[in-house]
Enzyme design. Sequence first.
Site, PDB file in Angstrom:
ATOM      1  N   TYR A  88       0.831  -1.208   0.000  1.00  0.00           N
ATOM      2  CA  TYR A  88       0.000   0.000   0.000  1.00  0.00           C
ATOM      3  C   TYR A  88       0.867   1.260   0.000  1.00  0.00           C
ATOM      4  O   TYR A  88       0.530   2.265  -0.644  1.00  0.00           O
ATOM      5  CB  TYR A  88      -0.995  -0.005   1.175  1.00  0.00           C
ATOM      6  CG  TYR A  88      -2.206  -0.862   0.848  1.00  0.00           C
ATOM      7  CD1 TYR A  88      -3.238  -0.351   0.077  1.00  0.00           C
ATOM      8  CD2 TYR A  88      -2.277  -2.185   1.262  1.00  0.00           C
ATOM      9  CE1 TYR A  88      -4.324  -1.135  -0.265  1.00  0.00           C
ATOM     10  CE2 TYR A  88      -3.361  -2.979   0.926  1.00  0.00           C
ATOM     11  CZ  TYR A  88      -4.387  -2.448   0.159  1.00  0.00           C
ATOM     12  OH  TYR A  88      -5.457  -3.222  -0.199  1.00  0.00           O
ATOM     13  N   ASN A 146     -12.555   2.260  -7.142  1.00  0.00           N
ATOM     14  CA  ASN A 146     -11.173   2.702  -6.922  1.00  0.00           C
ATOM     15  C   ASN A 146     -11.002   3.299  -5.530  1.00  0.00           C
ATOM     16  O   ASN A 146     -11.902   3.957  -5.010  1.00  0.00           O
ATOM     17  CB  ASN A 146     -10.775   3.725  -7.980  1.00  0.00           C
ATOM     18  CG  ASN A 146     -10.866   3.145  -9.375  1.00  0.00           C
ATOM     19  OD1 ASN A 146     -10.938   1.931  -9.527  1.00  0.00           O
ATOM     20  ND2 ASN A 146     -10.863   3.994 -10.383  1.00  0.00           N
ATOM     21  N   HIS A 195     -15.209   0.330  -2.415  1.00  0.00           N
ATOM     22  CA  HIS A 195     -14.116  -0.473  -1.850  1.00  0.00           C
ATOM     23  C   HIS A 195     -13.227   0.340  -0.910  1.00  0.00           C
ATOM     24  O   HIS A 195     -12.110  -0.081  -0.596  1.00  0.00           O
ATOM     25  CB  HIS A 195     -13.269  -1.103  -2.968  1.00  0.00           C
ATOM     26  CG  HIS A 195     -13.998  -2.162  -3.741  1.00  0.00           C
ATOM     27  ND1 HIS A 195     -13.561  -2.634  -4.964  1.00  0.00           N
ATOM     28  CD2 HIS A 195     -15.135  -2.848  -3.450  1.00  0.00           C
ATOM     29  CE1 HIS A 195     -14.412  -3.563  -5.397  1.00  0.00           C
ATOM     30  NE2 HIS A 195     -15.368  -3.709  -4.504  1.00  0.00           N
ATOM     31  N   CYS A 237      -8.245   1.796  13.056  1.00  0.00           N
ATOM     32  CA  CYS A 237      -7.578   1.061  14.128  1.00  0.00           C
ATOM     33  C   CYS A 237      -8.193  -0.335  14.208  1.00  0.00           C
ATOM     34  O   CYS A 237      -9.419  -0.475  14.222  1.00  0.00           O
ATOM     35  CB  CYS A 237      -7.782   1.828  15.438  1.00  0.00           C
ATOM     36  SG  CYS A 237      -7.174   0.931  16.876  1.00  0.00           S
ATOM     37  N   CYS A 245      -3.146   4.346  20.271  1.00  0.00           N
ATOM     38  CA  CYS A 245      -3.409   3.372  21.343  1.00  0.00           C
ATOM     39  C   CYS A 245      -2.436   2.195  21.282  1.00  0.00           C
ATOM     40  O   CYS A 245      -2.468   1.311  22.147  1.00  0.00           O
ATOM     41  CB  CYS A 245      -4.851   2.867  21.264  1.00  0.00           C
ATOM     42  SG  CYS A 245      -5.129   1.670  19.942  1.00  0.00           S
ATOM     43  N   SER A 281     -12.906  -4.678 -15.141  1.00  0.00           N
ATOM     44  CA  SER A 281     -12.865  -5.998 -15.783  1.00  0.00           C
ATOM     45  C   SER A 281     -14.148  -6.779 -15.511  1.00  0.00           C
ATOM     46  O   SER A 281     -14.389  -7.813 -16.133  1.00  0.00           O
ATOM     47  CB  SER A 281     -11.651  -6.790 -15.289  1.00  0.00           C
ATOM     48  OG  SER A 281     -11.687  -6.882 -13.885  1.00  0.00           O
ATOM     49  N   GLU A 308     -11.199  -3.370 -23.879  1.00  0.00           N
ATOM     50  CA  GLU A 308     -11.419  -4.704 -24.444  1.00  0.00           C
ATOM     51  C   GLU A 308     -12.749  -5.265 -23.968  1.00  0.00           C
ATOM     52  O   GLU A 308     -13.389  -4.688 -23.078  1.00  0.00           O
ATOM     53  CB  GLU A 308     -10.284  -5.640 -24.025  1.00  0.00           C
ATOM     54  CG  GLU A 308     -10.175  -5.787 -22.514  1.00  0.00           C
ATOM     55  CD  GLU A 308      -8.977  -6.626 -22.079  1.00  0.00           C
ATOM     56  OE1 GLU A 308      -7.985  -6.687 -22.816  1.00  0.00           O
ATOM     57  OE2 GLU A 308      -9.079  -7.238 -20.993  1.00  0.00           O
TER      58      GLU A 308
END
Length: 262
Positions: A83, A118, A135, A143, A166, A205, A231
């Site tokens: 990430y 996205n 998403h 947390c 924390c 896709s 495509e």
Amino acid sequence: MKTGGRRCAGPLKAKMNRGDIGKAVGKLAGAKSLLVITGAGISAESGIPTFRGSDGLWNNHRAEDLATPSAFERDPAVVWQWYDWRRGIIAKAMPNPGHLAIKDLEGMFGHFLLITQNVDGLHERSGIRNIIEIHGNLWRVRCVRDGRGSMLMDVPLKEVPPRCACGALLRPDVVWFGESIPGEALRRSFQALEACDVLLVVGTSGVVYPVASFPEEVKGNGGFVIEINMEETPITRAADVSLFGRSGDILPEIVKELKKSR
Ligand code: BJW
């Protein structure tokens, strides 16, 4: 342009022609309610890698190794390194003409909603208002102990994996495989799927659920489905019009023609 019974994504079989754009614009011109769905393809022209396909993220990294709760439990540092790398790319990226055209479309319809898969935040940066990030968002973290969310904008991260005040781990506030879509996002999405006249599906896709099922939902409700992709995809079968090419070329063209027709 429609390819009948094909289920699988395949090589580009046909090129967009003026008739297809005309059919799409004609339908949009008469629509009151527009729902747009986007996937990684809309951000490809901003330099952000897609997931699948020859240059996709999944070529070098298995989804099960990185985008699942069990991967995070097993090795949070590896997941966070991935990430952190993506956040570095996204921090330098800008909304492209495709994002900006969708923002223009928002201003042209009384009822408009964008559902994006996205997590890059580029649609928000284009200034769009009515958006569901189904998403999640990779600039948000939460947390793992108390679920509290916050923004974490450091690029690169100061510590990997990052921790909450924390002391517990922070995780990206995104939806991984096997996790549920947040209830409110799903409820609003299904409401829009029922209400829309036209669904515009851009750069996905069409293999990840629940979004993969949305075009069939709209067809079942009597709506019209327009797909934009490089495509054929499993969505091509449900689409009334498929426009093959770059979303950053096709979407501004649609906006231009739609403005002329109004
Ligand atoms: C261009 C272009 C250009 C390129 N212009 N186009 C029903 C049946 C079977 C399985 C399931 C089911 N329901 C749920 C599941 C399980 C699972 C699933 O779908 N699995 C499938 C793989 C089979 N779904 C889930 O687990 C979801 N949760 C859920 O439904 O909970 C309830 C439940 C759970 C389990 C069982 C049953 C019910 C959650 C899914 C979460 C997906 N998470 C990810 C990661 C998010 C965080 C992150 O980014 O790190 O989301 S995976 C990844 O895929 C990411 C994307 O949002 C998502 C979709 O990818 P997308 O956007 O389509 O990208 P690509 O790369 O695949 O495609 C890009 C496209 O662009 C290509 O077509 C190119 O051609 C095109 N393109 N350049 C136009 N310039």
